[in-house]
Design a protein around this motif. Structure first.
Motif, PDB file in Angstrom:
ATOM      1  N   GLN A   1       9.093  -0.653   9.976  1.00 33.36           N
ATOM      2  CA  GLN A   1       8.925  -1.126  11.050  1.00 33.36           C
ATOM      3  C   GLN A   1       8.762  -2.659  10.857  1.00 33.36           C
ATOM      4  N   HIS A   2       9.832  -3.289  11.550  1.00 29.43           N
ATOM      5  CA  HIS A   2       9.769  -4.894  11.621  1.00 29.43           C
ATOM      6  C   HIS A   2      10.026  -5.296  13.066  1.00 29.43           C
ATOM      7  N   MET A   3       8.994  -6.330  13.620  1.00 26.86           N
ATOM      8  CA  MET A   3       9.392  -6.603  14.845  1.00 26.86           C
ATOM      9  C   MET A   3       9.329  -5.745  15.965  1.00 26.86           C
TER      10      MET A   3
ATOM     11  N   TYR B   1       6.930  -6.927   6.044  1.00 32.28           N
ATOM     12  CA  TYR B   1       7.109  -5.827   6.882  1.00 32.28           C
ATOM     13  C   TYR B   1       5.669  -5.080   6.829  1.00 32.28           C
ATOM     14  N   SER B   2       5.193  -4.503   7.978  1.00 28.70           N
ATOM     15  CA  SER B   2       4.119  -3.374   7.735  1.00 28.70           C
ATOM     16  C   SER B   2       4.533  -1.911   8.420  1.00 28.70           C
ATOM     17  N   ASN B   3       4.100  -0.992   8.131  1.00 23.09           N
ATOM     18  CA  ASN B   3       4.423   0.248   8.645  1.00 23.09           C
ATOM     19  C   ASN B   3       5.456   0.870   7.937  1.00 23.09           C
TER      20      ASN B   3
ATOM     21  N   ASP C   1       2.803  -4.757   4.030  1.00 23.96           N
ATOM     22  CA  ASP C   1       3.112  -3.722   2.937  1.00 23.96           C
ATOM     23  C   ASP C   1       3.980  -4.392   1.976  1.00 23.96           C
ATOM     24  N   GLY C   2       5.097  -5.127   2.321  1.00 26.33           N
ATOM     25  CA  GLY C   2       5.854  -5.669   1.481  1.00 26.33           C
ATOM     26  C   GLY C   2       6.877  -6.678   2.074  1.00 26.33           C
TER      27      GLY C   2
ATOM     28  N   PRO D   1       4.085  -0.137  -1.486  1.00 26.44           N
ATOM     29  CA  PRO D   1       3.951  -0.062  -0.090  1.00 26.44           C
ATOM     30  C   PRO D   1       4.140   1.127   0.528  1.00 26.44           C
ATOM     31  N   VAL D   2       5.279   1.912  -0.044  1.00 29.28           N
ATOM     32  CA  VAL D   2       5.750   3.139   0.555  1.00 29.28           C
ATOM     33  C   VAL D   2       4.821   4.326   0.370  1.00 29.28           C
TER      34      VAL D   2
END
Length: 437
Positions: A390-392, A371-373, A315-316, A412-413
Motif C-alpha cells: 500500500q502506497h498513498m 511504504y507501509s502495509n 516497512d520499506g 518488511p514483508v
C-alpha cells in the motif's frame, strides 16, 4: 467630497441646467481614488468651454443595484439583469470579463465566477440596456463601485447581453499526468465530467504553486511549458491564468473563462513540485552536530532507501530518488557515497565517505518513497499469496523480475504478515513460508 458612497453617472452638456459665472476647470482626469478634485489632473481656466458644457454627477449612498441571473440551466448561471430605479435592465458585453462577472457572483452569494459569456449566450433580455463598458478590478462588493459609461449610456442592443457562470466551493479537481514521478507532470483539470488541460499562456511559478497546493505539496519547483510532459487530449479548459500564488485553488485565479482559449495541446502546461504529497516520501535530511543536512545521491539506491525508511518506522522503500526530485535542500550536504546492505537499523551502520560539509551541491539531493502495509492475497492460507504493497492509500503489486527467495524473506514483508522465514518462491508473485504452500 459630498460624503456619498460613489457615482452612478457623469452627465455632461448641462444636463442639470447651465451655470453662470466663469469656468474654473477643464479636462478633469481623475483615477477615482482621490479624496478631492484638487488632487486630479486638470486644465485651469477652461477658456474653450461654454455654459452649455457644464458637467454633472449622479451620486448614490448604499448599493443602488440588485442583480439576478435569467435564462441559465441552473441558479449558478444566466444573463445578468440589474434592478435600478424600479426596473430590470441588462448589461452590454463591451469590456465584460471574468473580474466583472466575479463581482456579480459575489453579489449573489457565490464565491466567484467561472466564465463571463457575452453575445446573449443566455438569451436576449428586454427593457433597457442599463450598463455598458463595465470595468471592475474584481474586489468590489457591488457593480456600482466599478467603472462604467454611466447608467443608461450605451451603444448596444440585446444581442450583446452579458452573462455569468458562478461557483461556490471548488469546481475543479487537478491531477498530474505524464511525469516520471507523482511530483511532476502535465496539469489536467476535471470539470463538468471530463479531464482537460491548461494552456501555458502566462503560465509561471505562481500558477504552479497553486496547483501544487491543491495536490497537497509544499510548493513548486518549476512550471514547464510547451507540453513538456506530452500533449493532452480532449479539451483545453483554462487559458491565461493569473494567480498571485497565495490562492488555495485555481478557481480563485483570474482566467479568460472556462473553455475560452487560443491554444492547442502543444501549449499544455505542467508542474514540478517541491516536497511530498504525504509523509511517506520526500527529500532525506539528516540531523548531525545540531544541524540538518542533505545526502548526496552518489551511490544512493534502494538498499540505502530501505534503511532510511525503516528508521522512520515504515516497512520499506519503493524507490530511491535522485537529482533533488523533492526539491533542493538548504544548508550543508553532509553525506556522500552511502552504501548499505539493506539490513542495517541505522544509516550510521552503512559505509559512507564520512561526514563532511558541502560534499556535493543540492541538485544531487537524495530522496525516498517509503511504504507501509504489506499483505498476501489469493493464497489458500494466511501464509501465502500475491504480495501487495500500500502506497498513498492505494494497493499495488510487485513485478516478478528478479524476484527470488531473498526478496520473499525480506523482513518488511514476512514480519508484516506475522511470519518468520520463507522457504521457496513459486508462481508469479507468491511466496511460500514455513515450509507450507
Amino acid at each position: 467630497m459630498l460624503e456619498y458612497d460613489g457615482a452612478l453617472s457623469a452627465p455632461g452638456n448641462a444636463t442639470f441646467g447651465q451655470g453662470s459665472g466663469n469656468y474654473s476647470w477643464d479636462s478633469v482626469d481623475c483615477v477615482g481614488t482621490e479624496d478631492h478634485l484638487l488632487d486630479c489632473p486638470k486644465v485651469m481656466g477652461a477658456k474653450g468651454c461654454t455654459q452649455a458644457e457644464n458637467a454633472g454627477a449622479i451620486c448614490y449612498s448604499e448599493a443602488p443595484f440588485r442583480v439576478r441571473l435569467v435564462g441559465g440551466t441552473s441558479v449558478t448561471e444566466g444573463r445578468v439583469e440589474v434592478m435600478y430605479d424600479g426596473s430590470w435592465g441588462t448589461i452590454c458585453d463591451d469590456a465584460w470579463g471574468l473580474k466583472d462577472a466575479t463581482v456579480v457572483c459575489r453579489m449573489l452569494g457565490f464565491e466567484g465566477a467561472l466564465a463571463a459569456p457575452g453575445n446573449a449566450s443566455f438569451g436576449r433580455g428586454s427593457g433597457n440596456v442599463l450598463l455598458d463598458g463595465v470595468t471592475c478590478d474584481g474586489s468590489e462588493d457591488n457593480l456600482a463601485e466599478c467603472s462604467h459609461n454611466g447608467v443608461g449610456v450605451h451603444d448596444c442592443d440585446h444581442g450583446e447581453d452579458a452573462g455569468v457562470s458562478c461557483f461556490s466551493g471548488d469546481p475543479f479537481k487537478v491531477r498530474l499526468i505524464g511525469g516520471p514521478a507523482v511530483s511532476e507532470g502535465r496539469v489536467e483539470i476535471f470539470y463538468d465530467g471530463s479531464w482537460e488541460t491548461v494552456c501555458d499562456n502566462n503560465w509561471d511559478f505562481k500558477e504552479a504553486k497553486v496547483v501544487c497546493r491543491m495536490l497537497g505539496f509544499d510548493g513548486a519547483l518549476a512550471a514547464p511549458r510547451a507540453a513538456a510532459y506530452g500533449q493532452g487530449s480532449g479539451g483545453i479548459l483554462l487559458d491565461s491564468l493569473g494567480c498571485d500564488g497565495t490562492e488555495d485553488k485555481i478557481a480563485d485565479c483570474y482566467h479568460r473563462g472556462v473553455g475560452v482559449h487560443n491554444c492547442e495541446h502543444a501549449n499544455d502546461a505542467g508542474v514540478r513540485l517541491i516536497g511530498s504529497v504525504d509523509d511517506a516520501e520526500g527529500r532525506v535530511e539528516v540531523l548531525y552536530d545540531g544541524s540538518w543536512g542533505t545526502i548526496c545521491d552518489s551511490d544512493w539506491d534502494i538498499r540505502d532507501a530501505t534503511v532510511l525508511c525503516r528508521m522512520l518506522d515504515f516497512d520499506g522503500a519503493m524507490e530511491a530518488t535522485h537529482s533533488a526530485r523533492f526539491g533542493k535542500g538548504s544548508g550543508d550536504s553532509i553525506l556522500e557515497g552511502v552504501r548499505c546492505r539493506g539490513r542495517e537499523d541505522h544509516l550510521a551502520e552503512c559505509l559512507h565517505a564520512g561526514f563532511g560539509s558541502n560534499v556535493c551541491d543540492h541538485e544531487k539531493d537524495a530522496g525516498v518513497i517509503c511504504y507501509s502495509n504489506v499483505r498476501l492475497v489469493g493464497g489458500s492460507s494466511d501464509a501465502e499469496g500475491r504480495v501487495e504493497i500500500q502506497h498513498m492509500g492505494v494497493w499495488g503489486t510487485i513485478c516478478h523480475d528478479q524476484w527470488d527467495i531473498l526478496d520473499a524473506t525480506d523482513d518488511p514483508v514476512t514480519l508484516k504478515v506475522g511470519l518468520k522465514y520463507s522457504t521457496w518462491v513459486y508462481g508469479e508473485l507468491s511466496a511460500t513460508t514455513n515450509g507450507t504452500s
